[in-house]
Design a protein around this motif. Structure first.
Motif, mmCIF file in Angstrom:
data_model
loop_
_atom_site.group_PDB
_atom_site.id
_atom_site.type_symbol
_atom_site.label_atom_id
_atom_site.label_comp_id
_atom_site.label_asym_id
_atom_site.label_seq_id
_atom_site.Cartn_x
_atom_site.Cartn_y
_atom_site.Cartn_z
ATOM 1 N N LYS A 443 76.096 37.767 53.668
ATOM 2 C CA LYS A 443 74.977 38.690 53.896
ATOM 3 C C LYS A 443 73.826 37.914 54.497
ATOM 4 N N LEU A 444 73.439 38.330 55.690
ATOM 5 C CA LEU A 444 72.240 37.777 56.318
ATOM 6 C C LEU A 444 71.094 38.741 56.038
ATOM 7 N N VAL A 445 69.999 38.218 55.525
ATOM 8 C CA VAL A 445 68.834 39.050 55.242
ATOM 9 C C VAL A 445 67.743 38.678 56.239
ATOM 10 N N ARG A 446 67.225 39.686 56.921
ATOM 11 C CA ARG A 446 66.226 39.407 57.961
ATOM 12 C C ARG A 446 64.942 40.176 57.663
ATOM 13 N N HIS A 447 63.830 39.455 57.585
ATOM 14 C CA HIS A 447 62.510 40.065 57.398
ATOM 15 C C HIS A 447 61.610 39.523 58.509
ATOM 16 N N ASP A 448 61.488 40.261 59.599
ATOM 17 C CA ASP A 448 60.788 39.731 60.784
ATOM 18 C C ASP A 448 59.359 39.294 60.483
ATOM 19 N N LYS A 449 58.697 40.010 59.575
ATOM 20 C CA LYS A 449 57.306 39.662 59.273
ATOM 21 C C LYS A 449 57.176 38.822 58.008
ATOM 22 N N GLY A 450 58.305 38.431 57.462
ATOM 23 C CA GLY A 450 58.260 37.593 56.260
ATOM 24 C C GLY A 450 57.746 38.321 55.028
ATOM 25 N N LYS A 451 57.868 39.661 55.040
ATOM 26 C CA LYS A 451 57.387 40.464 53.898
ATOM 27 C C LYS A 451 58.502 41.380 53.391
ATOM 28 N N ALA A 452 58.628 41.469 52.085
ATOM 29 C CA ALA A 452 59.608 42.375 51.485
ATOM 30 C C ALA A 452 58.921 43.180 50.391
ATOM 31 N N ARG A 453 59.397 44.402 50.177
ATOM 32 C CA ARG A 453 58.798 45.288 49.184
ATOM 33 C C ARG A 453 59.798 45.591 48.083
ATOM 34 N N ASN A 454 59.301 45.747 46.868
ATOM 35 C CA ASN A 454 60.145 46.144 45.722
ATOM 36 C C ASN A 454 61.309 45.167 45.508
ATOM 37 N N VAL A 455 60.990 43.874 45.545
ATOM 38 C CA VAL A 455 62.022 42.850 45.357
ATOM 39 C C VAL A 455 62.464 42.820 43.899
ATOM 40 N N VAL A 456 61.507 42.991 42.999
ATOM 41 C CA VAL A 456 61.844 43.082 41.571
ATOM 42 C C VAL A 456 61.585 44.524 41.134
ATOM 43 N N VAL A 457 62.661 45.264 40.890
ATOM 44 C CA VAL A 457 62.518 46.702 40.617
ATOM 45 C C VAL A 457 61.688 46.957 39.359
ATOM 46 N N GLU A 458 61.813 46.058 38.369
ATOM 47 C CA GLU A 458 61.118 46.276 37.100
ATOM 48 C C GLU A 458 59.695 45.712 37.159
ATOM 49 N N SER A 459 59.001 45.977 38.256
ATOM 50 C CA SER A 459 57.614 45.515 38.358
ATOM 51 C C SER A 459 56.869 46.517 39.219
ATOM 52 N N LEU A 460 55.566 46.345 39.347
ATOM 53 C CA LEU A 460 54.792 47.248 40.197
ATOM 54 C C LEU A 460 55.231 47.046 41.641
ATOM 55 N N LEU A 461 55.302 48.140 42.403
ATOM 56 C CA LEU A 461 55.674 48.051 43.816
ATOM 57 C C LEU A 461 54.736 47.084 44.512
ATOM 58 N N ALA A 462 55.303 46.025 45.108
ATOM 59 C CA ALA A 462 54.412 45.067 45.754
ATOM 60 C C ALA A 462 55.100 44.468 46.961
ATOM 61 N N ASN A 463 54.286 43.898 47.844
ATOM 62 C CA ASN A 463 54.794 43.126 48.965
ATOM 63 C C ASN A 463 54.929 41.686 48.532
ATOM 64 N N THR A 464 56.060 41.075 48.872
ATOM 65 C CA THR A 464 56.304 39.691 48.499
ATOM 66 C C THR A 464 56.534 38.899 49.774
ATOM 67 N N ASP A 465 56.054 37.658 49.806
ATOM 68 C CA ASP A 465 56.377 36.784 50.932
ATOM 69 C C ASP A 465 57.796 36.282 50.778
ATOM 70 N N VAL A 466 58.561 36.410 51.845
ATOM 71 C CA VAL A 466 59.952 35.943 51.815
ATOM 72 C C VAL A 466 60.236 35.215 53.131
ATOM 73 N N PRO A 467 61.272 34.354 53.147
ATOM 74 C CA PRO A 467 61.635 33.709 54.411
ATOM 75 C C PRO A 467 62.072 34.756 55.434
ATOM 76 N N LYS A 468 61.925 34.421 56.716
ATOM 77 C CA LYS A 468 62.330 35.387 57.753
ATOM 78 C C LYS A 468 63.838 35.612 57.746
ATOM 79 N N PHE A 469 64.582 34.579 57.390
ATOM 80 C CA PHE A 469 66.035 34.734 57.277
ATOM 81 C C PHE A 469 66.523 34.120 55.974
ATOM 82 N N GLN A 470 67.518 34.764 55.391
ATOM 83 C CA GLN A 470 68.187 34.211 54.217
ATOM 84 C C GLN A 470 69.678 34.503 54.356
ATOM 85 N N LEU A 471 70.471 33.647 53.773
ATOM 86 C CA LEU A 471 71.922 33.833 53.851
ATOM 87 C C LEU A 471 72.496 33.773 52.433
ATOM 88 N N HIS A 472 73.311 34.768 52.128
ATOM 89 C CA HIS A 472 73.877 34.817 50.776
ATOM 90 C C HIS A 472 75.389 35.003 50.810
#
Ligand code: NG6
Ligand code: CA
Length: 508
Positions: A443-472
């Motif tokens: 799985k390649l994960v791509r976030h062009d702006k380096g931002k992801a939302r709702n990364v941890v479901v059990e928390s307040l909806l927030a924007n998180t900084d993430v790498p532009k690409f991740q591989l899993h």
């Protein structure tokens, strides 16, 4: 009986007796914001979903079943067209009174099935826009709409229930509208004294937490402003009952034709306001009470199929339009009462996210007597129903249509050795440049702006900084906790290129 007939008569009757077996009926039940772990056959422990579990026990439960977007409108667009939503502008979450997104003449799943002799209906939530470029005139004939893109019948909540207005669209008209009390939807507050979630917050039966603070109906403030249509308005608490009643009546009316029913539940989307009889049944508040309500709907539809003797001639597909979210704008206690419940199951992220939890959601197929019960790890997606149901029903896919839909019929039916998709692209609401690209176990994960939302479901909806690409490696690490990008640079380059190619192909 045939043996008793005189030979001549038997010959005359032969074509009838040997007629093609009736094509199977098709029911797609789509939940709204239901996560992988929200059903008790996939991890929920603190409440039960016996009717969904029964479907799974009698059918095939997919551990890699996906919707193609982590919000509603793009997933539904792709389900009905077989085209990835990121290819078409204007397929993000539709606002109140949005115009029809799918135009008359477009190749759609229901139109394709209709061409194969199916009666078609959609009952539940629409959220794909209605009417011409200026949106619907709620007080007149509403067109284009579902009846112009392949459905024979519709009974719908126009948008989502947190958006105005709270009325049913029955075929082309608002049901029960009094012409003397027209519905008016406004861009701005229609008058100084118009009550809103801000000015009349203390009167609300459920408070808002973000957005959702405009016109109040049934003690709940919504997105958008409207007045009028008082007699036509429904209570949130009654939606599920009404849709089940209408669905069963419609199924009963389809004695002579194979049918396709798209049952588009609104549970457990906000505002979560299940019927009073479901309120308080679970430890996590109205979010999971709404899931029990959804489960009840599944039970009622299943019971109707049993009663009518249709279970062995009906393929039921159960799925969701995107992953889970806790606080999606109302103070319904979902976040505070979540406890150990993991709505996305073992996956990271939920609604709005391109991590697995955003789109890897419940996916069950049941066709008694045809599908052998079991569990499948094949990759299948809601977008594939177009090509797969075409294959099942012998319907022709129009030239150039449904280009992103893969025929995974054999995988859906659990045929021995049948394979699902090799690769799948998922998106969020669109425009953000966020994609998930699954290729086999990678799985390649791509976030062009380096931002992801709702990364941890059990928390307040927030924007998180993430790498532009991740591989899993989803096999070893389904929770996407270890980024292997630096360990597998060549694979990463290959997947990035392939994703680019898929995204660039057929762009409008
Ligand atoms: C968001 C809404 C959210 C939900 C979502 C659509 C706010 C603050 N949030 O904009 O509540 O309605 O849109 O959900 O308004 S979906 O499942 O239909 O895509
Ligand atoms: Ca949704």
């Amino acid at each position: 009986m045939r043996r008793l007939l005189p030979a001549l008569l038997a010959v005359a009757i032969l074509p009838l007796v040997h007629a093609e077996p009736r094509k199977p009926n098709l029911i797609v039940i789509m939940a709204d914001d239901l996560g992988y772990g929200d059903i008790s056959c996939q991890g929920a422990k603190t409440y039960q979903t016996p009717h969904i579990d029964r479907l799974a026990a009698e059918g095939l439960r997919f551990t890699s079943g996906y919707c193609t977007a982590s919000t509603c409108t793009p997933t539904r667009y792709s389900l009905l067209t077989g085209v990835y939503a990121f290819r078409t502008k204007g397929t993000g979450i539709a606002p109140p009174s949005a115009p029809a997104i799918i135009q008359p003449g477009a190749a759609t799943l229901p139109a394709m099935l209709r061409s194969a002799g199916y009666a078609t209906a959609v009952i539940g939530k629409w959220h794909l826009g209605l009417g011409g470029p200026d949106g619907p005139d709620w007080n007149a004939e509403i067109t284009p709409g579902p009846l112009d893109i392949g459905f024979d019948h519709c009974f719908l909540l126009p948008t989502t229930n947190d958006r105005v207005p709270q009325v049913y669209l029955q075929d082309r008209h608002v049901l029960g509208l009094d012409p003397a009390d027209p519905i008016r939807v406004y861009q701005k507050k229609p008058s100084e004294d118009h009550p809103t979630g801000i000015t009349h917050r203390d009167t609300l039966k459920m408070d808002w937490t973000h957005g959702h603070n405009q016109t109040i109906h049934n003690g709940i403030s919504r997105i958008g402003f409207y007045t009028g249509g008082e007699k036509a308005r429904f209570r949130d608490e009654d939606l599920a009952d009404e849709w089940v009643k209408r669905s069963i009546a419609w199924i009963e009316s389809q004695k002579d034709t194979p049918f396709f029913l798209f049952f588009a539940s609104h549970d457990p989307h906000v505002p979560r306001m299940p019927h009073e009889r479901f309120q308080g049944l679970t430890p996590h508040g109205f979010r999971t009470d709404s899931i029990v309500q959804l489960d009840w709907c599944v039970g009622e539809i299943s019971a109707a199929l049993d009663r009518l003797g249709l279970a062995e001639n009906t393929l039921v597909v159960f799925c969701s339009d995107n992953g889970p979210v806790m606080d999606d704008g109302y103070a319904d206690g979902a976040l505070e009462k979540v406890g150990d419940h993991r709505a996305a199951g073992p996956f990271k992220g939920g609604k709005y996210s391109v991590y697995e939890g955003g789109t890897r959601t419940p996916f069950i197929t049941r066709w008694k007597g045809t599908i052998a019960p079991g569990v499948s790890d094949e990759v299948v997606a809601t977008i594939d129903l177009f090509a797969s149901l075409a294959a099942l029903t012998g319907a022709a896919v129009p030239e150039g249509a449904a280009t992103d839909s893969v025929n995974v019929l054999d995988a859906l039916l659990g045929v021995d050795g049948a394979e699902g998709r090799g690769e799948l692209v998922v998106q969020d609401n669109g425009a953000s440049g966020n994609f998930g690209f699954r290729s086999g176990k990678w799985k390649l994960v791509r976030h062009d702006k380096g931002k992801a939302r709702n990364v941890v479901v059990e928390s307040l909806l927030a924007n998180t900084d993430v790498p532009k690409f991740q591989l899993h490696d989803l096999e070893a690490d389904p929770g996407e906790t270890r980024d292997l990008l630096e360990h597998q640079p060549e694979l990463a380059v290959k997947l990035k290129k392939r994703l680019e190619e898929i995204v660039a192909a057929g762009k409008d």
